[in-house]
Design a protein around this motif. Structure first.
Motif, PDB file in Angstrom:
ATOM      1  N   PHE A  97       0.751  -1.000  -0.113  1.00  0.00           N
ATOM      2  CA  PHE A  97      -0.005   0.040   0.000  1.00  0.00           C
ATOM      3  C   PHE A  97       0.755   1.253  -0.108  1.00  0.00           C
ATOM      4  N   GLU A  98       1.857   1.275   0.726  1.00  0.00           N
ATOM      5  CA  GLU A  98       2.753   2.300   0.942  1.00  0.00           C
ATOM      6  C   GLU A  98       3.634   2.508  -0.427  1.00  0.00           C
ATOM      7  N   ALA A  99       3.950   1.446  -1.286  1.00  0.00           N
ATOM      8  CA  ALA A  99       4.458   1.738  -2.425  1.00  0.00           C
ATOM      9  C   ALA A  99       3.393   2.357  -3.421  1.00  0.00           C
ATOM     10  N   GLY A 100       2.264   1.830  -3.369  1.00  0.00           N
ATOM     11  CA  GLY A 100       1.102   2.376  -4.152  1.00  0.00           C
ATOM     12  C   GLY A 100       0.949   3.855  -3.966  1.00  0.00           C
ATOM     13  N   ILE A 101       1.336   4.395  -2.726  1.00  0.00           N
ATOM     14  CA  ILE A 101       1.219   5.879  -2.411  1.00  0.00           C
ATOM     15  C   ILE A 101       2.249   6.365  -3.268  1.00  0.00           C
ATOM     16  N   TYR A 102       3.453   6.032  -3.046  1.00  0.00           N
ATOM     17  CA  TYR A 102       4.644   6.549  -3.698  1.00  0.00           C
ATOM     18  C   TYR A 102       4.329   6.553  -5.291  1.00  0.00           C
ATOM     19  N   GLU A 103       3.864   5.381  -5.740  1.00  0.00           N
ATOM     20  CA  GLU A 103       3.596   5.325  -7.361  1.00  0.00           C
ATOM     21  C   GLU A 103       2.484   6.471  -7.760  1.00  0.00           C
ATOM     22  N   ASP A 104       1.449   6.586  -6.862  1.00  0.00           N
ATOM     23  CA  ASP A 104       0.250   7.420  -7.363  1.00  0.00           C
ATOM     24  C   ASP A 104       0.753   8.738  -7.501  1.00  0.00           C
ATOM     25  N   LEU A 105       1.834   9.203  -6.305  1.00  0.00           N
ATOM     26  CA  LEU A 105       2.214  10.541  -6.120  1.00  0.00           C
ATOM     27  C   LEU A 105       2.967  11.109  -7.178  1.00  0.00           C
ATOM     28  N   ALA A 106       4.081  10.096  -7.748  1.00  0.00           N
ATOM     29  CA  ALA A 106       4.765  10.102  -8.877  1.00  0.00           C
ATOM     30  C   ALA A 106       4.121  10.182 -10.215  1.00  0.00           C
ATOM     31  N   TRP A 107       2.974   9.492 -10.250  1.00  0.00           N
ATOM     32  CA  TRP A 107       2.054   9.548 -11.360  1.00  0.00           C
ATOM     33  C   TRP A 107       1.430  11.037 -11.448  1.00  0.00           C
ATOM     34  N   LEU A 108       1.035  11.796 -10.348  1.00  0.00           N
ATOM     35  CA  LEU A 108       0.407  12.729 -10.274  1.00  0.00           C
ATOM     36  C   LEU A 108       1.632  14.092 -10.457  1.00  0.00           C
ATOM     37  N   VAL A 109       2.912  13.544 -10.452  1.00  0.00           N
ATOM     38  CA  VAL A 109       3.859  14.401 -10.812  1.00  0.00           C
ATOM     39  C   VAL A 109       4.157  15.335  -9.446  1.00  0.00           C
ATOM     40  N   LEU A 110       3.829  14.704  -8.403  1.00  0.00           N
ATOM     41  CA  LEU A 110       4.103  15.437  -6.954  1.00  0.00           C
ATOM     42  C   LEU A 110       5.280  14.978  -6.287  1.00  0.00           C
ATOM     43  N   ASP A 111       5.922  15.971  -5.844  1.00  0.00           N
ATOM     44  CA  ASP A 111       7.275  15.715  -5.086  1.00  0.00           C
ATOM     45  C   ASP A 111       7.165  15.953  -3.560  1.00  0.00           C
ATOM     46  N   TRP A 112       7.985  15.405  -2.708  1.00  0.00           N
ATOM     47  CA  TRP A 112       7.938  15.537  -1.353  1.00  0.00           C
ATOM     48  C   TRP A 112       9.156  15.397  -0.872  1.00  0.00           C
ATOM     49  N   GLU A 113       9.273  16.066   0.325  1.00  0.00           N
ATOM     50  CA  GLU A 113      10.446  16.118   1.155  1.00  0.00           C
ATOM     51  C   GLU A 113      10.971  14.546   1.452  1.00  0.00           C
ATOM     52  N   THR A 114      12.224  14.550   1.644  1.00  0.00           N
ATOM     53  CA  THR A 114      12.545  13.173   2.018  1.00  0.00           C
ATOM     54  C   THR A 114      13.773  13.512   3.265  1.00  0.00           C
ATOM     55  N   PRO A 115      13.872  12.584   4.411  1.00  0.00           N
ATOM     56  CA  PRO A 115      13.146  11.308   4.371  1.00  0.00           C
ATOM     57  C   PRO A 115      11.702  11.645   4.683  1.00  0.00           C
ATOM     58  N   VAL A 116      10.898  10.632   4.371  1.00  0.00           N
ATOM     59  CA  VAL A 116       9.418  10.632   4.554  1.00  0.00           C
ATOM     60  C   VAL A 116       9.117  10.403   6.190  1.00  0.00           C
ATOM     61  N   ARG A 117       8.173  11.158   6.455  1.00  0.00           N
ATOM     62  CA  ARG A 117       8.003  11.012   8.020  1.00  0.00           C
ATOM     63  C   ARG A 117       7.157   9.831   8.309  1.00  0.00           C
ATOM     64  N   ARG A 118       7.523   8.791   9.043  1.00  0.00           N
ATOM     65  CA  ARG A 118       6.851   7.593   9.306  1.00  0.00           C
ATOM     66  C   ARG A 118       6.086   7.681  10.624  1.00  0.00           C
ATOM     67  N   GLN A 119       4.902   7.717  10.923  1.00  0.00           N
ATOM     68  CA  GLN A 119       4.355   7.731  12.174  1.00  0.00           C
ATOM     69  C   GLN A 119       4.939   6.693  13.228  1.00  0.00           C
ATOM     70  N   SER A 120       5.269   5.592  12.934  1.00  0.00           N
ATOM     71  CA  SER A 120       6.073   4.700  13.743  1.00  0.00           C
ATOM     72  C   SER A 120       7.224   5.170  14.364  1.00  0.00           C
ATOM     73  N   ASP A 121       8.110   6.084  13.748  1.00  0.00           N
ATOM     74  CA  ASP A 121       9.156   6.881  14.325  1.00  0.00           C
ATOM     75  C   ASP A 121       8.983   7.720  15.221  1.00  0.00           C
ATOM     76  N   HIS A 122       7.710   8.044  15.480  1.00  0.00           N
ATOM     77  CA  HIS A 122       7.751   9.235  16.352  1.00  0.00           C
ATOM     78  C   HIS A 122       6.427   8.992  17.571  1.00  0.00           C
ATOM     79  N   LEU A 123       6.539   7.566  17.699  1.00  0.00           N
ATOM     80  CA  LEU A 123       5.545   7.248  18.804  1.00  0.00           C
ATOM     81  C   LEU A 123       5.768   7.884  19.999  1.00  0.00           C
TER      82      LEU A 123
END
Length: 164
Positions: free
Chosen positions: A16-42
């Protein structure tokens, strides 16, 4: 900023995460890296929950999201009041805790309003589903934070004092 909500293993899967990246790339949207993961901020989230709890702004809610949404449709007084029915009566909460029922910590809007002092609260509709109202102080450069049906905006002379 892209945030991946990855703390629910039944709904969050690598494909599902891979699908998010694929969809955003298809929309030609860029994002900051590293991606913020919820589990890293519990720990960050736990600290905020603890601070809110110390201030008496949270309550245990044993209702499921589905039960809350169903209550909204059945509420004779309208969806705004049904969106967050508030704390359970003390006897009911004690019984549910004794039964080992799962619960979610929810923000008490009444207590939060009191904590903000002389804040004036307004609401406006933004879509069909009702979710948790969210507050943002007036004067903020960003508009009111919208989340589903009800958007709550606090108008205060300064920033809110909810966070530690």
């Amino acid at each position: 900023m892209l945030r991946i909500e990855d703390i629910d293993p039944t709904r969050c899967r690598p494909e599902f995460e891979a699908g998010i990246y694929e969809d955003l790339a298809w929309l030609v949207l860029d994002w900051e890296t590293p991606v913020r993961r919820q589990s890293d901020h519990l720990a960050d989230y736990a600290a905020v929950v603890e601070a809110l709890d110390r201030r008496g702004l949270l309550y245990r809610c044993f209702r499921t999201r589905k039960e809350i949404l169903d209550a909204i449709g059945d509420a004779p007084h309208g969806p705004a009041e049904a969106a967050r029915p508030g704390p359970h009566p003390a006897e009911e909460e004690a019984r549910l805790l004794a039964e080992g029922r799962p619960f979610a910590w929810r923000l008490s809007l009444e207590r939060a309003k009191e904590a903000l002092g002389g804040a004036v609260w307004t609401h406006s509709a933004s879509s069909r589903k009702a979710q948790a109202p969210m507050a943002r102080p007036a004067g903020s450069r960003r508009g009111p934070k919208r989340r589903a049906t009800w958007c709550w905006r606090a108008r205060t002379p300064g920033p809110p004092t909810i966070w530690p």
